[in-house]
Design a protein around this motif. Sequence first.
Motif, short mmCIF file in Angstrom:
data_model
loop_
_atom_site.label_atom_id
_atom_site.label_comp_id
_atom_site.label_asym_id
_atom_site.label_seq_id
_atom_site.Cartn_x
_atom_site.Cartn_y
_atom_site.Cartn_z
N PHE A 175 -3.57 -0.99 -10.29
CA PHE A 175 -4.64 -1.91 -9.90
C PHE A 175 -3.96 -3.24 -9.58
CE2 PHE A 175 -9.05 -3.00 -9.68
CZ PHE A 175 -9.10 -4.36 -9.93
N GLY A 215 0.78 -1.23 0.00
CA GLY A 215 0.00 0.00 0.00
C GLY A 215 0.81 1.28 0.00
N TYR A 237 0.52 4.69 -7.74
CA TYR A 237 0.57 5.18 -9.12
C TYR A 237 1.82 4.67 -9.81
CZ TYR A 237 -3.35 8.24 -8.20
OH TYR A 237 -4.60 8.70 -7.90
N ALA A 257 -5.64 3.28 2.98
CA ALA A 257 -5.60 2.59 1.69
C ALA A 257 -6.49 1.36 1.74
CB ALA A 257 -4.16 2.17 1.35
N LEU A 258 -6.91 0.90 0.56
CA LEU A 258 -7.68 -0.32 0.46
C LEU A 258 -6.79 -1.42 -0.12
CD1 LEU A 258 -11.08 1.07 -0.84
CD2 LEU A 258 -10.56 0.14 1.43
N PRO A 259 -6.99 -2.67 0.27
CA PRO A 259 -6.10 -3.75 -0.16
C PRO A 259 -6.34 -4.12 -1.62
CG PRO A 259 -7.92 -4.63 1.12
CD PRO A 259 -8.05 -3.13 1.16
N ALA A 265 2.62 2.38 -2.69
CA ALA A 265 2.68 2.97 -4.04
C ALA A 265 1.33 2.76 -4.70
CB ALA A 265 3.78 2.33 -4.87
N SER A 274 -3.26 4.86 -12.27
CA SER A 274 -3.48 4.32 -10.93
C SER A 274 -3.24 2.81 -10.95
CB SER A 274 -4.93 4.62 -10.52
OG SER A 274 -5.22 4.02 -9.29
#
Lengths: 352, 125
Positions: B46, B34, B38, B85-87, B36, B44
């Motif tokens: 994924f 979590g 970009y 942040a989301l996992p 980085a 973004s």
Amino acid sequence: MQKTGRQYVLKTAGTIFLALGLQPTAQAIAPEDLSIHGFGNQGYMQSMDNNYLGTDNNGSWDDSALALLFAAKIDDKSKIWMQWYGTSEKVRLDWAFIDYQLTDNLTARAGQIKSPIGLYTEIRDIRFLQLSVLMPMLYQDASDFAHEAYNGTAVVYKHDFGGGSLIWDAYIGQETNFEGSATTIKNHRLAGGRVTYKTPLDGLELMVSAYSNNKEDTATATQGAQQMWLFSAGYTSDNWDIKTEYANIDNARIDKKSKTYYMQAGYTFAEKWTPYLRYDYITTDTTQSADPSHYQQTNSLGLGYKINSNINMRVENHWNNGYAMPVLSEEVTAGAGKMDWNMFVASINFIF
Amino acid sequence: MLSIAVWAGDVVVIVNKENTNAIDKVLVAKIYTGEAGYWPNGGSIFAVDQSEANSIRANFYSSMLGKSPSNMKALWAQKIFSGQALPPKVVDTDAEVKKVVSANKNAIGYIKASSVDDSVKVVAK
């Protein structure tokens, strides 16, 4: 007029829904972009003397909590976060905010946001993630040193530095008065920040946090700022969890200076067992630091056990000298407490 | 246009064929912890993870990130519950990882080396 918790909820929800409405391509959030998580605990507490945390030597099972967190990704740059927290006595909106990625390194937030103070404020209710059941006195409600959340705006800037990374948090707003909390205190302006250095040594981080929180007590017609400087260091690895923090607090409204610090360490072996210990000290009035009503030092010893990747449990005992915390929480009158006293706590904790 | 893969034992990191970023172990570790969000060239990130039931997940965490599954769980729990942040998205199989990565130019995932095919491009170290 002091805003009520209900008004905070409505104001925050309104801000978020307005932000959603202003999205140029506003559309329903897809199910795969919505995350739901939660945590909770069931604890037992027994205060042998001084009735701290509302318990006595008979013990109490009232220590229970459940929280649900909803997070939704709106687009590549924005997310909405919302967390509800409930105990046997209350249900409240813990935090609800929108965050927007302005650049790769810069994020802006608005709403009701968990305060970036020290190592633990943002996760103070999540026992599963903590080494111990009871937080260091710095973070306990009675001391009122680390405000849990605020209504306002924030920016977070992150950049790589010296093989590690630096994270700058800055925020401004008003401390959140959760519904049912202290009634005569009116919160005015709050401003604060935190600098975190994640060092090149994986797991080691250093922090400096500070804030100025202007409050008014309408009952006593006193107003002034509480200011805090907090220095933090923490190291975590698969086996070790070591933390230490030191804080100086100056409360101009009541003309008092306070100080608190702690050191704690835990070691995990066989991937399941974690014995830990902590030394914790607080003085709520540095001009009366020899008075047991105004200081407390606590030696704690505990044992944690990981049942599985989602559930753990802990038992610990606290040997206290001085009773500043029960005095702060008005469970004991100054001068009338028992100087040496023990507290036993246990908790089973989970996340999902 | 070549994509870059990083090898870690029998686990390989894959990206979309259109991804031209230079990817090393440090960047992979930052993505999956979590840190980085970009790509250096823009876009973004994924990230795709595999489910806890798959042994490849623990293998990837250990060999690429130097962390245990429980350490990773605690790390992400801290980020999620503090609103940071989301996992990564979690899927169940190598085939699903390839499907997601091949359909999204900003996606990154990991699979067994034996599962590699021409839906994603890799380069041996």
